[in-house]
Design a protein around this motif. Structure first.
Motif, PDB file in Angstrom:
ATOM      1  N   CYS A   1     119.391 -52.169 -18.737  1.00  0.00           N
ATOM      2  CA  CYS A   1     120.065 -52.896 -17.661  1.00  0.00           C
ATOM      3  C   CYS A   1     119.823 -52.230 -16.312  1.00  0.00           C
ATOM      4  CB  CYS A   1     121.569 -52.977 -17.945  1.00  0.00           C
ATOM      5  SG  CYS A   1     122.007 -54.007 -19.363  1.00  0.00           S
TER       6      CYS A   1
ATOM      7  N   THR B   1     116.482 -53.260 -15.002  1.00  0.00           N
ATOM      8  CA  THR B   1     116.526 -54.635 -14.498  1.00  0.00           C
ATOM      9  C   THR B   1     117.178 -54.695 -13.117  1.00  0.00           C
ATOM     10  OG1 THR B   1     116.673 -55.492 -16.753  1.00  0.00           O
ATOM     11  CG2 THR B   1     117.372 -56.970 -14.977  1.00  0.00           C
ATOM     12  N   ALA B   2     118.205 -53.858 -12.916  1.00  0.00           N
ATOM     13  CA  ALA B   2     118.969 -53.892 -11.661  1.00  0.00           C
ATOM     14  C   ALA B   2     118.470 -52.868 -10.652  1.00  0.00           C
ATOM     15  CB  ALA B   2     120.444 -53.634 -11.969  1.00  0.00           C
ATOM     16  N   ARG B   3     117.300 -52.285 -10.895  1.00  0.00           N
ATOM     17  CA  ARG B   3     116.810 -51.186 -10.061  1.00  0.00           C
ATOM     18  C   ARG B   3     116.503 -51.642  -8.634  1.00  0.00           C
ATOM     19  NH1 ARG B   3     112.404 -46.641 -11.984  1.00  0.00           N
ATOM     20  NH2 ARG B   3     112.736 -45.220 -10.201  1.00  0.00           N
TER      21      ARG B   3
ATOM     22  N   VAL C   1     120.399 -48.231  -8.672  1.00  0.00           N
ATOM     23  CA  VAL C   1     120.633 -49.615  -9.091  1.00  0.00           C
ATOM     24  C   VAL C   1     121.519 -50.360  -8.103  1.00  0.00           C
ATOM     25  CG1 VAL C   1     120.411 -48.978 -11.528  1.00  0.00           C
ATOM     26  CG2 VAL C   1     122.691 -49.057 -10.481  1.00  0.00           C
ATOM     27  N   ASP C   2     121.386 -51.684  -8.122  1.00  0.00           N
ATOM     28  CA  ASP C   2     122.343 -52.563  -7.456  1.00  0.00           C
ATOM     29  C   ASP C   2     123.586 -52.591  -8.343  1.00  0.00           C
ATOM     30  OD1 ASP C   2     123.832 -55.091  -7.138  1.00  0.00           O
ATOM     31  OD2 ASP C   2     122.286 -55.603  -5.693  1.00  0.00           O
TER      32      ASP C   2
ATOM     33  N   ASP D   1     126.391 -54.308  -8.466  1.00  0.00           N
ATOM     34  CA  ASP D   1     126.855 -55.602  -8.970  1.00  0.00           C
ATOM     35  C   ASP D   1     125.913 -56.152 -10.028  1.00  0.00           C
ATOM     36  OD1 ASP D   1     129.048 -55.543  -7.286  1.00  0.00           O
ATOM     37  OD2 ASP D   1     128.034 -56.636  -5.679  1.00  0.00           O
ATOM     38  N   ALA D   2     124.613 -56.065  -9.763  1.00  0.00           N
ATOM     39  CA  ALA D   2     123.645 -56.580 -10.727  1.00  0.00           C
ATOM     40  C   ALA D   2     123.700 -55.788 -12.029  1.00  0.00           C
ATOM     41  CB  ALA D   2     122.240 -56.529 -10.130  1.00  0.00           C
ATOM     42  N   PHE D   3     123.870 -54.479 -11.924  1.00  0.00           N
ATOM     43  CA  PHE D   3     123.936 -53.629 -13.110  1.00  0.00           C
ATOM     44  C   PHE D   3     125.144 -53.984 -13.978  1.00  0.00           C
ATOM     45  CE2 PHE D   3     125.577 -49.636 -15.034  1.00  0.00           C
ATOM     46  CZ  PHE D   3     124.552 -49.411 -15.940  1.00  0.00           C
TER      47      PHE D   3
ATOM     48  N   ARG E   1     126.836 -56.713 -13.947  1.00  0.00           N
ATOM     49  CA  ARG E   1     126.673 -58.086 -14.440  1.00  0.00           C
ATOM     50  C   ARG E   1     125.762 -58.121 -15.664  1.00  0.00           C
ATOM     51  NH1 ARG E   1     125.556 -60.073  -9.895  1.00  0.00           N
ATOM     52  NH2 ARG E   1     123.274 -60.026 -10.025  1.00  0.00           N
ATOM     53  N   GLU E   2     124.665 -57.376 -15.621  1.00  0.00           N
ATOM     54  CA  GLU E   2     123.727 -57.325 -16.756  1.00  0.00           C
ATOM     55  C   GLU E   2     124.416 -56.777 -18.010  1.00  0.00           C
ATOM     56  OE1 GLU E   2     120.444 -58.125 -17.241  1.00  0.00           O
ATOM     57  OE2 GLU E   2     120.382 -59.115 -15.281  1.00  0.00           O
TER      58      GLU E   2
END
Length: 441
Positions: free
Chosen positions: A81, A84-86, A95-96, A98-100, A102-103
């Motif tokens: 994750c 993906t959110a890097r 990482v971001d 919020d994106a992390f 969320r993943e």
């Protein structure tokens, strides 16, 4: 087959649930947010990062890289994750947030073998369940009371008092000298490396210490009574310019062999138990920013070129005295069906929390299927981290980040051959670790 229940949907808890599920086992992940909020979290998402958004270095052959590489090879959900959110972050895995989160949340909610319950757990009395306690540094009061009941209240801490650690090779032993106060030691050897200061050096140190920039507290520190036994050195200095000389920098019972006289003040370095080639600055917990710590502490004679393996801290952190309580498989010795993971077990850092969560999930799966958990080899970063948690000195236990000094040293012949090439030594330690991991798998 005993069911697996995991308390806490942070980094450790989410990873533990995933590891149990990928082994075909059903588990329940209990997360008290949003039913019960914390002072630090802003959302109800799993694995929310509340401080930095960095998972530390991705530079090959560093200790943080090695730990992440081992996790990748063991199929860590949270490392996937994070990738993906890097977001761009130089040599770090950044990482971001919020994106992390969320993943991770999406992956856990989509896994049919994981039931996510939004509720506070306050009891571990059910002995027909395998528990993984991964409730983090902001464990609720009710659960902390239950953990204290299980472990003994004296083995549950609510604040960290962490002193800086320096690489032994970076200490100038032309200035620093070995000695115990009044010549007394446990086994006849000198226990401390002492950095002496004269009055001028001491006064300059105090000036710079009082002027140094402090970190901002991510979590309100609203109960000062916890700090009286572990005050930051800058707070001691604010109480009077001589306070440090009668506290952690007292020179009593010591003589500088270069002068034969007692120094004006002394900083004592204690060799770290289970940490090869590193020293703890005794009593030097502080609130300074990391860059300021490096600048101010390098004013201490003998530490002008100090390489810091860990910086000092004083902050809210609920954690157990793990070496007195846990096995290398992270099981509670008194109740082997209860495991601990994440910051409450006494690790510092995001990746370290993920790592102990992964190990706890694997070990819980073994227990649930009637197998004996197998700790990872000591040669690995994962194995050494769990070894530190379970085998450090309970009387001086402090939470740890992953550093090379937790891993076994290379053979003496190799160390001597490469004594001037630290990068090559670290590369060999990493190579050895990944080979040991491959053999374990």
């Amino acid at each position: 087959m005993k069911p697996i229940h995991i308390i806490g949907g942070g980094l450790a808890g989410a990873e533990a649930a995933w590891q149990a599920a990928r082994r075909g086992l059903r588990c329940v992940l209990h997360e008290m947010r949003p039913v019960r909020p914390t002072p630090a979290h802003q959302t109800d998402r799993l694995a929310e990062l509340v401080c930095s958004n960095s998972l530390k270095s991705e530079s090959q052959s560093t200790a943080p890289w090695l730990l992440k590489e081992e996790l990748r090879r063991l199929d860590s959900l949270l490392l996937r994750c994070a990738q993906t959110a890097r977001v761009p972050g130089g040599h770090a895995l950044t990482v971001d947030r919020d994106a992390f989160a969320r993943e991770v949340t999406c992956a856990i909610e989509s896994e049919p073998l994981i039931q996510l319950h939004r509720e506070e757990v306050t009891s571990l009395a059910d002995t027909g369940v395998i528990w993984i306690v991964a409730s983090g540094p902001l464990t609720s009061d009710a659960l902390a009371d239950e953990i204290a009941r299980l472990t003994g209240s004296g083995r549950l801490f609510f604040y960290d008092s962490i002193s800086p650690i320096v690489d032994a090779e970076s200490v100038n032993t032309d200035i620093a000298f070995w000695a115990s106060r009044y010549g007394k030691s446990v086994d006849g050897t000198d226990d401390y490396l002492n950095c002496p200061l004269d009055s001028e050096q001491y006064e300059r140190f105090v000036d710079e210490l009082l002027a140094a920039a402090s970190t901002s507290a991510h979590i309100p520190e609203d109960d000062a009574r916890y700090f009286e036994a572990c005050l930051p050195i800058e707070e001691l200095a604010r109480r009077g310019r001589e306070t440090l000389r009668f506290g952690p920098m007292k020179p009593m019972g010591l003589a500088d062999p270069r002068t034969g006289k007692r120094p004006w003040a002394v900083v004592q370095l204690r060799q770290e138990n289970l940490r090869a080639q590193s020293f703890n600055l005794v009593g030097f917990q502080n609130h300074m920013k990391f860059g300021e710590q490096a600048r101010v502490l390098r004013l201490i004679p003998g530490l002008e070129n100090a390489e810091f393996l860990r910086y000092g801290q004083v902050h809210r952190n609920t954690y157990i005295n793990a070496p007195a309580l846990l096995t290398p498989a992270l099981q509670l010795r008194a109740r082997p069906e209860v495991l601990f993971a994440g910051q409450i077990s006494g690790v510092e850092g995001y990746v370290e929390s993920i790592a102990t969560g992964l190990m706890a999930g694997m070990n819980a799966a073994d227990l649930a299927t009637g197998r004996t958990p197998r700790p990872l080899p000591r040669e690995t970063a994962l194995g050494s981290l769990c070894h530190y948690i379970s085998a450090a000195d309970p009387g001086n236990y402090q939470p740890a980040n992953i550093t090379f000094d937790l891993l076994p040293q290379l053979d003496e012949a190799i160390r001597q051959k490469l004594r001037r090439d630290k990068q090559a030594r670290h590369a060999l330690v990493c190579e050895r670790a990944l080979e040991a991991l491959a053999a374990y798998v």
